[in-house]
Scaffold this motif. Structure first.
Motif, PDB file in Angstrom:
ATOM      1  N   LEU A 447     109.213  38.117 -44.650  1.00  0.00           N
ATOM      2  CA  LEU A 447     109.046  38.317 -46.095  1.00  0.00           C
ATOM      3  C   LEU A 447     108.788  39.789 -46.399  1.00  0.00           C
ATOM      4  O   LEU A 447     107.870  40.148 -47.136  1.00  0.00           O
ATOM      5  CB  LEU A 447     107.909  37.442 -46.635  1.00  0.00           C
ATOM      6  CG  LEU A 447     108.034  35.936 -46.355  1.00  0.00           C
ATOM      7  CD1 LEU A 447     106.846  35.188 -46.947  1.00  0.00           C
ATOM      8  CD2 LEU A 447     109.339  35.383 -46.894  1.00  0.00           C
ATOM      9  N   ASP A 448     109.602  40.663 -45.778  1.00  0.00           N
ATOM     10  CA  ASP A 448     109.603  42.118 -45.998  1.00  0.00           C
ATOM     11  C   ASP A 448     108.402  42.837 -45.404  1.00  0.00           C
ATOM     12  O   ASP A 448     108.200  44.028 -45.670  1.00  0.00           O
ATOM     13  CB  ASP A 448     109.696  42.458 -47.502  1.00  0.00           C
ATOM     14  CG  ASP A 448     111.045  42.063 -48.078  1.00  0.00           C
ATOM     15  OD1 ASP A 448     112.055  42.189 -47.350  1.00  0.00           O
ATOM     16  OD2 ASP A 448     111.094  41.626 -49.233  1.00  0.00           O
ATOM     17  N   LYS A 449     107.590  42.158 -44.604  1.00  0.00           N
ATOM     18  CA  LYS A 449     106.436  42.817 -43.999  1.00  0.00           C
ATOM     19  C   LYS A 449     106.451  42.591 -42.490  1.00  0.00           C
ATOM     20  O   LYS A 449     106.940  41.573 -42.011  1.00  0.00           O
ATOM     21  CB  LYS A 449     105.126  42.281 -44.586  1.00  0.00           C
ATOM     22  CG  LYS A 449     104.958  42.586 -46.078  1.00  0.00           C
ATOM     23  CD  LYS A 449     103.657  42.033 -46.612  1.00  0.00           C
ATOM     24  CE  LYS A 449     103.503  42.356 -48.091  1.00  0.00           C
ATOM     25  NZ  LYS A 449     102.247  41.796 -48.654  1.00  0.00           N
ATOM     26  N   LYS A 450     105.910  43.564 -41.758  1.00  0.00           N
ATOM     27  CA  LYS A 450     105.820  43.420 -40.311  1.00  0.00           C
ATOM     28  C   LYS A 450     104.701  42.435 -39.999  1.00  0.00           C
ATOM     29  O   LYS A 450     103.548  42.648 -40.356  1.00  0.00           O
ATOM     30  CB  LYS A 450     105.543  44.769 -39.645  1.00  0.00           C
ATOM     31  CG  LYS A 450     105.568  44.691 -38.127  1.00  0.00           C
ATOM     32  CD  LYS A 450     105.364  46.056 -37.480  1.00  0.00           C
ATOM     33  CE  LYS A 450     105.363  45.918 -35.962  1.00  0.00           C
ATOM     34  NZ  LYS A 450     105.136  47.218 -35.281  1.00  0.00           N
ATOM     35  N   ALA A 451     105.076  41.344 -39.347  1.00  0.00           N
ATOM     36  CA  ALA A 451     104.101  40.306 -39.025  1.00  0.00           C
ATOM     37  C   ALA A 451     103.627  40.452 -37.594  1.00  0.00           C
ATOM     38  O   ALA A 451     104.381  40.864 -36.709  1.00  0.00           O
ATOM     39  CB  ALA A 451     104.716  38.925 -39.233  1.00  0.00           C
ATOM     40  N   SER A 452     102.378  40.118 -37.358  1.00  0.00           N
ATOM     41  CA  SER A 452     101.807  40.216 -36.021  1.00  0.00           C
ATOM     42  C   SER A 452     100.691  39.196 -35.873  1.00  0.00           C
ATOM     43  O   SER A 452      99.928  38.963 -36.823  1.00  0.00           O
ATOM     44  CB  SER A 452     101.258  41.625 -35.780  1.00  0.00           C
ATOM     45  OG  SER A 452     100.469  41.666 -34.615  1.00  0.00           O
ATOM     46  N   SER A 453     100.611  38.607 -34.685  1.00  0.00           N
ATOM     47  CA  SER A 453      99.553  37.618 -34.441  1.00  0.00           C
ATOM     48  C   SER A 453      98.169  38.227 -34.599  1.00  0.00           C
ATOM     49  O   SER A 453      97.204  37.532 -34.929  1.00  0.00           O
ATOM     50  CB  SER A 453      99.703  37.045 -33.028  1.00  0.00           C
ATOM     51  OG  SER A 453     100.948  36.411 -32.885  1.00  0.00           O
ATOM     52  N   SER A 454      98.064  39.546 -34.367  1.00  0.00           N
ATOM     53  CA  SER A 454      96.767  40.214 -34.469  1.00  0.00           C
ATOM     54  C   SER A 454      96.616  40.968 -35.785  1.00  0.00           C
ATOM     55  O   SER A 454      95.619  41.652 -35.989  1.00  0.00           O
ATOM     56  CB  SER A 454      96.598  41.195 -33.297  1.00  0.00           C
ATOM     57  OG  SER A 454      97.648  42.152 -33.293  1.00  0.00           O
ATOM     58  N   GLY A 455      97.608  40.856 -36.680  1.00  0.00           N
ATOM     59  CA  GLY A 455      97.568  41.584 -37.946  1.00  0.00           C
ATOM     60  C   GLY A 455      97.229  40.684 -39.123  1.00  0.00           C
ATOM     61  O   GLY A 455      96.939  39.494 -38.976  1.00  0.00           O
ATOM     62  N   SER A 456      97.283  41.258 -40.329  1.00  0.00           N
ATOM     63  CA  SER A 456      96.931  40.505 -41.541  1.00  0.00           C
ATOM     64  C   SER A 456      98.045  39.554 -41.968  1.00  0.00           C
ATOM     65  O   SER A 456      97.793  38.518 -42.573  1.00  0.00           O
ATOM     66  CB  SER A 456      96.615  41.480 -42.681  1.00  0.00           C
ATOM     67  OG  SER A 456      97.719  42.332 -42.922  1.00  0.00           O
ATOM     68  N   VAL A 457      99.306  39.921 -41.671  1.00  0.00           N
ATOM     69  CA  VAL A 457     100.441  39.056 -41.997  1.00  0.00           C
ATOM     70  C   VAL A 457     100.797  38.248 -40.756  1.00  0.00           C
ATOM     71  O   VAL A 457     101.318  38.781 -39.782  1.00  0.00           O
ATOM     72  CB  VAL A 457     101.661  39.879 -42.469  1.00  0.00           C
ATOM     73  CG1 VAL A 457     102.832  38.955 -42.793  1.00  0.00           C
ATOM     74  CG2 VAL A 457     101.301  40.729 -43.669  1.00  0.00           C
ATOM     75  N   LYS A 458     100.500  36.959 -40.784  1.00  0.00           N
ATOM     76  CA  LYS A 458     100.724  36.122 -39.608  1.00  0.00           C
ATOM     77  C   LYS A 458     102.163  35.618 -39.584  1.00  0.00           C
ATOM     78  O   LYS A 458     102.691  35.156 -40.594  1.00  0.00           O
ATOM     79  CB  LYS A 458      99.766  34.924 -39.618  1.00  0.00           C
ATOM     80  CG  LYS A 458      98.292  35.301 -39.652  1.00  0.00           C
ATOM     81  CD  LYS A 458      97.866  36.087 -38.426  1.00  0.00           C
ATOM     82  CE  LYS A 458      96.380  36.439 -38.461  1.00  0.00           C
ATOM     83  NZ  LYS A 458      95.990  37.285 -37.319  1.00  0.00           N
ATOM     84  N   PRO A 459     102.797  35.688 -38.432  1.00  0.00           N
ATOM     85  CA  PRO A 459     104.180  35.213 -38.334  1.00  0.00           C
ATOM     86  C   PRO A 459     104.228  33.694 -38.218  1.00  0.00           C
ATOM     87  O   PRO A 459     103.321  33.074 -37.655  1.00  0.00           O
ATOM     88  CB  PRO A 459     104.664  35.861 -37.033  1.00  0.00           C
ATOM     89  CG  PRO A 459     103.425  35.983 -36.196  1.00  0.00           C
ATOM     90  CD  PRO A 459     102.302  36.256 -37.167  1.00  0.00           C
ATOM     91  N   PRO A 460     105.283  33.063 -38.748  1.00  0.00           N
ATOM     92  CA  PRO A 460     105.420  31.617 -38.539  1.00  0.00           C
ATOM     93  C   PRO A 460     105.725  31.327 -37.081  1.00  0.00           C
ATOM     94  O   PRO A 460     106.406  32.101 -36.409  1.00  0.00           O
ATOM     95  CB  PRO A 460     106.607  31.245 -39.434  1.00  0.00           C
ATOM     96  CG  PRO A 460     107.383  32.503 -39.609  1.00  0.00           C
ATOM     97  CD  PRO A 460     106.375  33.614 -39.566  1.00  0.00           C
ATOM     98  N   MET A 461     105.199  30.231 -36.589  1.00  0.00           N
ATOM     99  CA  MET A 461     105.451  29.847 -35.211  1.00  0.00           C
ATOM    100  C   MET A 461     106.885  29.325 -35.068  1.00  0.00           C
ATOM    101  O   MET A 461     107.393  28.622 -35.942  1.00  0.00           O
ATOM    102  CB  MET A 461     104.463  28.787 -34.754  1.00  0.00           C
ATOM    103  CG  MET A 461     103.023  29.299 -34.656  1.00  0.00           C
ATOM    104  SD  MET A 461     102.812  30.592 -33.372  1.00  0.00           S
ATOM    105  CE  MET A 461     102.760  32.070 -34.374  1.00  0.00           C
ATOM    106  N   ALA A 462     107.500  29.672 -33.963  1.00  0.00           N
ATOM    107  CA  ALA A 462     108.899  29.282 -33.745  1.00  0.00           C
ATOM    108  C   ALA A 462     109.058  27.766 -33.767  1.00  0.00           C
ATOM    109  O   ALA A 462     110.036  27.241 -34.316  1.00  0.00           O
ATOM    110  CB  ALA A 462     109.381  29.850 -32.414  1.00  0.00           C
ATOM    111  N   ALA A 463     108.111  27.046 -33.180  1.00  0.00           N
ATOM    112  CA  ALA A 463     108.200  25.587 -33.145  1.00  0.00           C
ATOM    113  C   ALA A 463     108.136  24.990 -34.542  1.00  0.00           C
ATOM    114  O   ALA A 463     108.819  24.003 -34.852  1.00  0.00           O
ATOM    115  CB  ALA A 463     107.086  25.021 -32.268  1.00  0.00           C
TER     116      ALA A 463
END
Length: 681
Positions: A447-463
């Protein structure tokens, strides 16, 4: 000379001239290893692991299997079991959530979850190992020991005493992500600088980290001297510059790779803000000999040194005087060992206390360990690993994210150079390590932002994404994003709060080529055969223009795959399949209107050739659907071989009409996700 002969002569000349102008076909190796970057063992896989690395690695591995033969391609990856991120995640899990298992239990649980997700996305790894689990760990321990000993014997290791962070309140040394501060490298804005690298991959000596804090206690750690083994990376600066220059001219290496490598090969420099000029003037005579570089309109000036040691000495003196500074992207010795307990045991080289291998180095040679494990799993001689990694007619392809180019493109290449024959001899039976080709993708944003498990923008899980899409829909979407050119945003409509009800879902839209267009072509042709020919596919001569269109699609696709231009390969398929759809609608539609059986038969022969061509090209991208196509065509598996890429179906059936598998009504070859069907469907 008759007009007919003249016309034939002119046509032959035209064809010869065209052949001369044809672009030479790319050359592929006889054997290949494909690797996907190793995910850390402290988490399950998010969309970036799959959509930024593994799908591309899998497509290339499948493509090479069709091209070179299954036995000549080994596709490996594995869970990165060691390192401070895993140790820190395990510590928090025990302290905050009451986890009672061992760190090995913790990693094994995540490894199994990662493996399941990869299977669900049809990632066809020969081995998905784990650096700290099972048989692959046993092999990896031996490979690590031999690799480090070889570097030591060849004179490439140094025992260096460095300052390491020590938390006095916790009473222990801090490793990797157990300390956090600001990156000291000039121009880097990262607020996530760890012990000796930041989250953007910049390397520095630990004492240069700005405003360090312990993640264990929140206290400012002190610096204590420790001794570790380091690979003499700065000694390879010149060779790496030559390497970067060489690969910058290769068509199958992205500019991102060569340009990023070059950024790390700068001279040892220190940058100081202009407002601190007087402070610098007061101390400059105490610094090692250096060159002062001042440029107009720049907020800082630069002092350049002849060696890294002189730069580090200057850093210490500037720090002692309270003068703030930033260092440049200069090669620093690459640490091989540490004192973290959870890690591969390092060989004792000079009677030192037992150490463990730092996680990044051992993850760089882990694919060799996994290649050996794959050969063992196949019942082959494990010594064959040298045929894949050392032979000049073999090639290793490593798929990584842009953040890891330093490790794979700088540190790994230098270590592999250090094992090559030349001034530093290796065992005669080892051969020379061939340098891998790196395929690095830019960031896949969420959604136009860099996502990271350790950051504020959490990425959706592949599963979790498989609750909304099929694996093949996601595979085709990721391939079409063009991550080789730029960072691109992933915007799945179900997870986009800004999406409007009438907005098209970009993921589903990219899948329409298969689920709608190609699906319709295949179904229509098979149903037509069942209606008019008792389920028998008519076989015969394919028109020259149809053959030429197929040949052009094949050669364009081949060229783009060689260059890792996956998005352009999907464009080739899009154009080719849509053109076939128009041909089918026109020719079969006309035959039905006029009830012309000859036209219908002729049209089916042409369309089945396009189905064959498209299916072979798509085989690496959409393996499930294309395998189903072959199932219904009922031809042998040489159908996929690029040795037969220009063959027609007549070549598989000895020119005879061929019985197809019966296709029930409403059977799809490329399906939509159940959530995408309307009530009417």
């Amino acid at each position: 000379m008759s007009e007919e002969v003249k016309e034939k002569s002119m046509k032959d000349k035209k064809n010869k001239d065209f052949a001369k102008r044809e672009i030479p076909r790319p050359e592929f190796p006889k054997r290949a290893v494909v690797t996907g970057g190793m995910p850390y063992g402290n988490k399950t896989l998010h969309f970036g692991h799959i959509g930024g690395v593994f799908v591309f690695a899998d497509v290339y591995a499948r493509f090479l299997r069709d091209r070179l033969g299954d036995e000549n391609v080994i596709f490996v990856s594995g869970t990165d079991c060691y390192g401070s991120p895993i140790a820190e995640s395990y510590r928090k899990l025990c302290a905050e959530e009451g986890f009672t298992g061992t760190i090995q239990d913790f990693v094994e649980k995540n490894h199994k979850a990662q493996k399941k997700t990869l299977d669900d996305y049809m990632i066809s790894l020969n081995v998905f190992g784990a650096s700290g689990l099972g048989r692959t760990a046993e092999i990896h321990d031996k490979v690590s020991d031999k690799f480090i000993r070889r570097l030591y014997e060849n004179g490439h290791l140094k025992k260096i005493s460095t300052k390491q962070f020590y938390d006095e309140k916790a009473g222990c040394f801090l490793n990797g992500r157990q300390v956090i501060g600001k990156c000291p490298v000039d121009g880097c804005q990262s607020e996530k600088g760890y012990a000796d690298e930041c989250d953007l991959g910049h390397q520095y000596m630990p004492e240069n980290l700005i405003d360090p804090k312990s993640t264990l206690t929140g206290e400012t750690p002190v610096m204590k001297s420790v001794e570790n083994w380091y690979f003499d990376l700065p000694a390879y600066n010149l060779l790496l510059k030559e390497y970067a220059e060489k690969i910058s001219k290769q068509k199958n290496v992205r500019p991102l790779v060569s340009s990023t490598i070059s950024e790390f090969l700068c001279d040892p420099v220190i940058h100081i803000k202009n407002e601190l000029t007087e402070s610098y003037e007061a101390v400059k005579d105490e610094l090692p000999g250096h060159e002062l570089i001042q440029e107009k309109k720049k907020p800082s000036f630069t002092i350049k040194f002849k060696s890294l040691d002189e730069m580090n000495e200057a850093c210490a003196k500037l720090s002692a005087k309270g003068i703030r500074y930033r260092t440049g992207k200069t090669l620093v010795p690459f640490r091989l060992t540490g004192n973290i307990e959870w890690g591969v045991k390092a060989p004792v080289l000079e009677g030192e206390d037992p150490l463990t291998v730092w996680v990044w180095p051992e993850s760089l040679w882990a694919p060799i360990s996994f290649t050996i494990a794959a050969l063992e799993k196949q019942g082959r001689d494990t010594a064959e690993w040298k045929d894949f990694w050392c032979s000049k007619d073999a090639q290793v392809y490593q798929f990584i994210g842009a953040d890891n180019i330093y490790f794979y493109g700088v540190a790994e290449m230098a270590m592999f150079m250090a094992l090559q024959k030349g001034e530093n001899k290796v065992d005669p039976d080892e051969g020379e390590m061939q340098l891998p080709i790196l395929c690095a993708n830019n960031h896949i944003l969420f959604l136009d932002k860099k996502a990271s498990s350790s950051g504020s923008v959490k990425p959706p899980m592949a599963a979790d994404l498989l609750d909304y899409y099929t694996a093949e829909q996601l595979r085709m979407h990721y391939l079409g994003l063009g991550l080789g050119q730029r960072s691109v945003s992933f915007q799945p409509k179900p997870l986009n709060p800004q999406a409007k009800p009438d907005d098209a879902d970009p993921v589903v839209k990219d899948g329409f080529l298969l689920s709608n267009v190609f699906n319709r072509i295949i179904r229509t042709c098979i149903y037509t055969c069942q209606k008019y020919y008792d389920g028998v596919m008519p076989v015969g001569k394919v028109d020259e223009d149809i053959l030429e269109e197929a040949k052009k699609a094949i050669l364009d696709f081949e060229r783009f795959m060689y260059r890792f231009e996956f998005h352009r390969a999907t464009y080739v398929l899009d154009s080719y399949i849509r053109k076939a759809s128009k041909y089918m609608a026109r020719e079969l539609g006309s035959a039905d209107k006029t009830e012309d059986g000859e036209q219908r038969r002729h049209a089916l022969i042409q369309i089945f050739h396009t189905i064959r061509t498209a299916a072979v090209l798509l085989h690496s991208m959409a393996p499930e659907g294309t395998e189903k196509v072959l199932e219904y065509l009922q031809l042998d598996r040489s159908f996929w071989s690029w040795d037969r890429i220009f063959d027609t179906i007549a070549d598989f059936t000895n020119g005879e009409d061929h019985k197809l598998k019966f296709l029930e009504p409403r059977v799809d070859f490329f399906t939509k996700h159940p959530s995408q069907f309307t009530a009417e469907e």
